[in-house]
Design a protein around this motif. Sequence first.
Motif, PDB file in Angstrom:
ATOM      1  N   GLY A  38      47.899  40.763  42.335  1.00  0.00           N
ATOM      2  CA  GLY A  38      47.002  41.628  41.385  1.00  0.00           C
ATOM      3  C   GLY A  38      46.727  42.831  40.461  1.00  0.00           C
ATOM      4  O   GLY A  38      46.692  43.723  41.219  1.00  0.00           O
ATOM      5  N   GLY A  39      46.705  42.393  39.027  1.00  0.00           N
ATOM      6  CA  GLY A  39      45.992  43.525  38.442  1.00  0.00           C
ATOM      7  C   GLY A  39      44.927  44.518  38.281  1.00  0.00           C
ATOM      8  O   GLY A  39      43.747  43.670  39.365  1.00  0.00           O
ATOM      9  N   SER A  40      44.574  45.213  38.691  1.00  0.00           N
ATOM     10  CA  SER A  40      43.570  46.520  39.502  1.00  0.00           C
ATOM     11  C   SER A  40      42.878  47.418  38.241  1.00  0.00           C
ATOM     12  O   SER A  40      43.819  47.993  37.714  1.00  0.00           O
ATOM     13  N   HIS A  41      42.120  47.403  37.726  1.00  0.00           N
ATOM     14  CA  HIS A  41      42.068  48.690  36.601  1.00  0.00           C
ATOM     15  C   HIS A  41      41.723  50.159  37.907  1.00  0.00           C
ATOM     16  O   HIS A  41      42.255  51.049  37.141  1.00  0.00           O
ATOM     17  N   THR A  42      41.371  50.110  38.958  1.00  0.00           N
ATOM     18  CA  THR A  42      41.556  51.148  40.215  1.00  0.00           C
ATOM     19  C   THR A  42      42.861  51.904  40.069  1.00  0.00           C
ATOM     20  O   THR A  42      42.983  53.011  40.316  1.00  0.00           O
ATOM     21  N   ASP A  43      43.233  50.791  40.399  1.00  0.00           N
ATOM     22  CA  ASP A  43      45.021  51.032  40.624  1.00  0.00           C
ATOM     23  C   ASP A  43      45.374  52.339  39.112  1.00  0.00           C
ATOM     24  O   ASP A  43      45.885  53.318  39.695  1.00  0.00           O
ATOM     25  N   LYS A  44      45.478  51.488  38.451  1.00  0.00           N
ATOM     26  CA  LYS A  44      45.640  52.524  37.231  1.00  0.00           C
ATOM     27  C   LYS A  44      44.470  53.829  36.503  1.00  0.00           C
ATOM     28  O   LYS A  44      45.967  54.760  37.088  1.00  0.00           O
TER      29      LYS A  44
ATOM     30  N   GLY B  75      39.758  55.194  45.964  1.00  0.00           N
ATOM     31  CA  GLY B  75      38.748  54.264  44.769  1.00  0.00           C
ATOM     32  C   GLY B  75      38.410  53.015  44.650  1.00  0.00           C
ATOM     33  O   GLY B  75      38.685  52.157  45.534  1.00  0.00           O
ATOM     34  N   SER B  76      37.065  52.530  44.015  1.00  0.00           N
ATOM     35  CA  SER B  76      36.417  51.710  43.326  1.00  0.00           C
ATOM     36  C   SER B  76      36.086  51.383  42.876  1.00  0.00           C
ATOM     37  O   SER B  76      36.055  51.793  41.935  1.00  0.00           O
ATOM     38  N   PRO B  77      35.819  49.952  42.000  1.00  0.00           N
ATOM     39  CA  PRO B  77      35.523  49.129  41.287  1.00  0.00           C
ATOM     40  C   PRO B  77      33.632  49.299  41.487  1.00  0.00           C
ATOM     41  O   PRO B  77      33.309  49.385  42.130  1.00  0.00           O
ATOM     42  N   ILE B  78      33.487  48.640  40.559  1.00  0.00           N
ATOM     43  CA  ILE B  78      31.615  49.434  40.754  1.00  0.00           C
ATOM     44  C   ILE B  78      31.280  47.784  40.648  1.00  0.00           C
ATOM     45  O   ILE B  78      31.450  46.919  39.981  1.00  0.00           O
TER      46      ILE B  78
ATOM     47  N   TYR C 287      39.587  49.694  32.329  1.00  0.00           N
ATOM     48  CA  TYR C 287      39.744  50.733  31.717  1.00  0.00           C
ATOM     49  C   TYR C 287      41.805  50.497  32.175  1.00  0.00           C
ATOM     50  O   TYR C 287      42.314  49.366  33.259  1.00  0.00           O
ATOM     51  N   GLY C 288      42.206  50.830  31.465  1.00  0.00           N
ATOM     52  CA  GLY C 288      43.971  50.231  31.038  1.00  0.00           C
ATOM     53  C   GLY C 288      43.463  48.499  30.256  1.00  0.00           C
ATOM     54  O   GLY C 288      44.709  48.715  30.350  1.00  0.00           O
ATOM     55  N   ASP C 289      42.664  48.594  30.134  1.00  0.00           N
ATOM     56  CA  ASP C 289      43.304  47.310  29.477  1.00  0.00           C
ATOM     57  C   ASP C 289      43.719  47.222  27.811  1.00  0.00           C
ATOM     58  O   ASP C 289      42.901  48.487  27.844  1.00  0.00           O
ATOM     59  N   GLN C 290      44.233  46.626  27.723  1.00  0.00           N
ATOM     60  CA  GLN C 290      45.409  47.013  26.044  1.00  0.00           C
ATOM     61  C   GLN C 290      44.274  46.339  24.933  1.00  0.00           C
ATOM     62  O   GLN C 290      44.268  45.147  25.201  1.00  0.00           O
TER      63      GLN C 290
END
Length: 251
Positions: free
Chosen positions: A34-40, A100-103, A186-189
């Motif tokens: 699955g997509g992860s903004h933290t990963d980006k 790395g962590s989301p909030i 973060y990273g959303d188009q």
Amino acid sequence: MLDAVQEKLCDENKTDFSDINALLLNCTLKPSPGGSHTDKLLGIVETIMVRNQVQVERVRPVDFTIAPGVYPDMTQHGADRDDWPEIWEKVEAADILILGSPIWLGEKSSVCQRVIERLYAHSGKTNDRGQYAFYGKVGGCMVTGNEDGIKHVAMGVLYSLQHVGYTIPPQADAGWIGEAGPGPSYGDQLDDGSYAGFDNDFTRRNTTFATWNMMHLARMLKDAGGIPAHGNSTDLWKEGRRFDAPNPDYR
């Protein structure tokens, strides 16, 4: 993924980081793939490190069954399954650990908190000089979200890492939250074809500084043979060494 300034920094680097190992634990709640903004955001860190020959591995703890608890192997304390020992092998081998962590609701993720608790399970382990096992290793964190909390999350993560023995370099955290409230992560188009956060100078600069500071400190610690053991060795303390600290005079 890197801009012109970041590319130039990598091109001009003269320091050998080829014997440095880094582990990036993405404490997202989303299992792979699955997509992860933290990963980006961690991808920026990894790209800089790989460009400079750091050996990097990125892992999502949520893909593993990590039992709750503060022991190295919770199957010895009633858990049916515990994959933490597999992750611990990677942590133990890494010169640099980045969480790395989301909030979520202003806090680090539950996965991140569980990782910290399991790191704490090893806080009594020592190296061959009687120092705690995390001495000589570097810690840092990356944070993403669309609500307030970057500094709050970083405060808790970095405190926890230094408490168990990690060395924290200057400005060892970075993050991106965009506008407060619902919105792109973060990273959303975006509608114009760009990606949220990628061109944010504040986030790009802080991520770059944090990454280089972690690499530099890891290099310094490895070259120095770690932290000197005088004054912090549990073995020597048990043998009666008090490192020139007299008992207080209560008169």
